[in-house]
Design a protein around this motif. Structure first.
Motif, PDB file in Angstrom:
ATOM      1  N   GLU A 128      -7.525   1.044   8.242  1.00  0.00           N
ATOM      2  CA  GLU A 128      -7.469   1.826   6.895  1.00  0.00           C
ATOM      3  C   GLU A 128      -6.550   1.389   5.934  1.00  0.00           C
ATOM      4  O   GLU A 128      -6.555   1.796   4.804  1.00  0.00           O
ATOM      5  N   GLU A 130      -4.631  -1.117   4.223  1.00  0.00           N
ATOM      6  CA  GLU A 130      -4.851  -2.739   3.885  1.00  0.00           C
ATOM      7  C   GLU A 130      -3.893  -3.455   3.120  1.00  0.00           C
ATOM      8  O   GLU A 130      -3.170  -2.570   2.300  1.00  0.00           O
ATOM      9  N   ASP A 132      -3.752  -6.109  -0.276  1.00  0.00           N
ATOM     10  CA  ASP A 132      -4.455  -6.309  -1.566  1.00  0.00           C
ATOM     11  C   ASP A 132      -5.332  -7.316  -1.371  1.00  0.00           C
ATOM     12  O   ASP A 132      -6.680  -7.423  -1.896  1.00  0.00           O
ATOM     13  N   HIS A 134      -7.347  -8.297   1.505  1.00  0.00           N
ATOM     14  CA  HIS A 134      -8.570  -8.103   2.071  1.00  0.00           C
ATOM     15  C   HIS A 134      -9.321  -6.807   1.175  1.00  0.00           C
ATOM     16  O   HIS A 134     -10.419  -6.940   1.370  1.00  0.00           O
ATOM     17  N   ASN A 135      -8.647  -6.026   0.403  1.00  0.00           N
ATOM     18  CA  ASN A 135      -9.454  -4.850   0.095  1.00  0.00           C
ATOM     19  C   ASN A 135      -9.888  -5.538  -1.536  1.00  0.00           C
ATOM     20  O   ASN A 135     -11.117  -5.231  -2.051  1.00  0.00           O
ATOM     21  N   THR A 153      -7.230   3.814  -6.728  1.00  0.00           N
ATOM     22  CA  THR A 153      -6.608   3.290  -5.399  1.00  0.00           C
ATOM     23  C   THR A 153      -5.377   4.176  -5.240  1.00  0.00           C
ATOM     24  O   THR A 153      -4.475   4.160  -5.918  1.00  0.00           O
ATOM     25  N   ARG A 168      -7.518   1.550   2.225  1.00  0.00           N
ATOM     26  CA  ARG A 168      -8.622   1.070   1.623  1.00  0.00           C
ATOM     27  C   ARG A 168      -9.516   1.884   0.755  1.00  0.00           C
ATOM     28  O   ARG A 168      -9.913   2.954   1.082  1.00  0.00           O
ATOM     29  N   THR A 169     -10.118   1.191  -0.082  1.00  0.00           N
ATOM     30  CA  THR A 169     -11.123   1.899  -0.869  1.00  0.00           C
ATOM     31  C   THR A 169     -12.471   1.676  -0.663  1.00  0.00           C
ATOM     32  O   THR A 169     -13.528   2.411  -0.893  1.00  0.00           O
ATOM     33  N   HIS A 170     -12.756   0.673   0.158  1.00  0.00           N
ATOM     34  CA  HIS A 170     -14.107   0.448   0.837  1.00  0.00           C
ATOM     35  C   HIS A 170     -14.021  -0.175   1.812  1.00  0.00           C
ATOM     36  O   HIS A 170     -13.079  -0.695   2.161  1.00  0.00           O
ATOM     37  N   THR A 171     -15.223  -0.257   2.762  1.00  0.00           N
ATOM     38  CA  THR A 171     -15.158  -0.955   4.001  1.00  0.00           C
ATOM     39  C   THR A 171     -15.713  -2.457   3.696  1.00  0.00           C
ATOM     40  O   THR A 171     -15.744  -3.001   4.815  1.00  0.00           O
ATOM     41  N   SER A 173     -13.690  -4.482   2.919  1.00  0.00           N
ATOM     42  CA  SER A 173     -12.483  -5.029   3.519  1.00  0.00           C
ATOM     43  C   SER A 173     -12.851  -5.862   4.759  1.00  0.00           C
ATOM     44  O   SER A 173     -12.165  -6.970   5.289  1.00  0.00           O
ATOM     45  N   VAL A 194     -12.816   5.731   4.273  1.00  0.00           N
ATOM     46  CA  VAL A 194     -12.104   5.118   2.917  1.00  0.00           C
ATOM     47  C   VAL A 194     -11.620   6.046   2.194  1.00  0.00           C
ATOM     48  O   VAL A 194     -11.695   7.370   2.234  1.00  0.00           O
TER      49      VAL A 194
END
Ligand code: DAH
Length: 343
Positions: A128, A130, A132, A134-135, A153, A168-171, A173, A194
């Motif tokens: 959770e 992360e 930069d 990967h996200n 973010t 993380r803002t979304h999965t 990633s 997220v």
């Protein structure tokens, strides 16, 4: 002395112990250091040897009788009826034993993963917190690109003041992590929590859950994406529900789309939930952008893939007809206990 022992034995056997006070008095009289039995033992020491055998035996029996009497009284004393003389009503119902239930988000998340694992998707998870890359970076969000503002973010400040880490803002990633570590064919879904820096309201929260899907192989097309999502909707909401795709933009997919389903509440006729349009948006999707494949060292000339991402809360709200997202995070037992029968 044996006569004395006999009369004490009789006295002990006949004495009645009805409450804690009686028990304490009994103990003081017979079994304490200054009690009758201790003084009899003192006296015993002065007896001539020929009397000791039989007197000693009687004296031991006396002590045992006193100890036993007290122990029995204590066992009975633990039952309230013996002391307070109240009767226990055995016909009373037992104390209520309430069973817990799964959280509605867990219920729906599990239903969603079950639907996809049935057709060969494998569950994968990621962190959770992360970085930069990967996200955003690997997902084709260039630095300073306005697309980053699509998702507010939470950055985590590092020592130099430059944010290196974020929530993380979304999965999406997780699809990067899977592609970096596995070779196609890849067919995976990633459920998880997220975070976004959003004002909390009936329709938005700073934390929520998503399920991300990814399928990469040779010759994967938009038709495969459509059919997979159609299958999902039929399983989740029933076969009568229709789907439609609208063109959209995500940096990591090209082409990109958003998918709507016909409103499950009014069946397309128009109601407040679908804002009288007959359609409800449930997910974003598209064909994985070649730059994303290349960033993850997957040959974009050989492989294609589709991806999609959807909010678990949104699906749960439609499924259980819940009007306010905040209910999922307040842990109000009146709300949670309504999902007992669903499990
Ligand atoms: N990550 C997007 C979001 O959080 C949702 C999404 C859109 C995921 C399109 C995807 C996709 O994989 O292809 O808004």
């Amino acid at each position: 002395m044996e006569e004395k022992i006999k009369s004490f034995l009789k006295e002990i056997k006949e004495s009645s112990i009805n409450n804690e006070e009686d028990a304490e008095n009994f103990r003081l009289k017979y079994l304490s250091k200054k009690g009758v039995i201790t003084s009899l033992f003192e006296e015993f020491k002065t007896l001539p040897p020929e009397l000791r055998k039989s007197t000693g035996k009687a004296l031991n029996e006396l002590k045992q009788a006193a100890e036993q009497k007290l122990a029995e009284a204590k066992v009975i004393g633990q039952q309230p009826s013996a002391i307070s003389h109240q009767l226990t009503d055995l016909s009373l119902p037992a104390d209520p034993f309430t069973l817990g239930s799964r959280h509605p988000i867990s219920i729906v998340k599990k239903q969603m993963t079950d639907i996809f694992t049935k057709i060969g998707f494998v569950v994968s998870e990621g962190p959770e917190i992360e970085d930069d890359w990967h996200n955003f970076g690997a997902l084709n969000f260039p630095p300073n690109h306005p697309a980053r503002d699509m998702q507010d973010t939470f950055f985590i400040e590092s020592e130099g003041g430059v944010p290196e880490w974020l929530l993380r803002t979304h999965t999406s990633s997780v699809q990067v992590r899977v592609m970096e570590n596995q070779k196609p064919p890849i067919r995976t879904i990633s459920p998880g929590r997220v975070y976004r820096n959003e004002t909390i309201s009936a329709r938005a929260h700073c934390q929520f859950h998503q399920v991300e899907g990814l399928y990469i192989d040779e010759g994967v097309s938009f038709a495969d994406l459509k059919q997979t999502l159609y299958y999902f909707v039929a399983e989740m909401f029933g076969e009568k529900i229709e789907i439609r795709f609208r063109p959209s933009f995500f940096p990591f997919t090209e082409p990109s789309a958003e998918m709507d389903i016909s409103c499950i509440i009014c069946e397309g006729k128009g109601c407040p939930v679908c804002k009288y349009s007959g359609w409800v948006e449930i997910l974003g999707c598209g064909m994985v952008h070649p730059n994303v494949l290349d960033n993850c060292k997957i040959d974009s000339n050989k492989y294609t893939g589709f991806a999609f991402g959807m909010g678990v809360e949104r699906i749960a709200m439609l499924k259980f007809r819940i009007g306010d997202l905040r209910l999922f995070f307040e842990n109000d037992m009146r709300f949670l206990s309504q999902f007992k029968s669903v499990l």
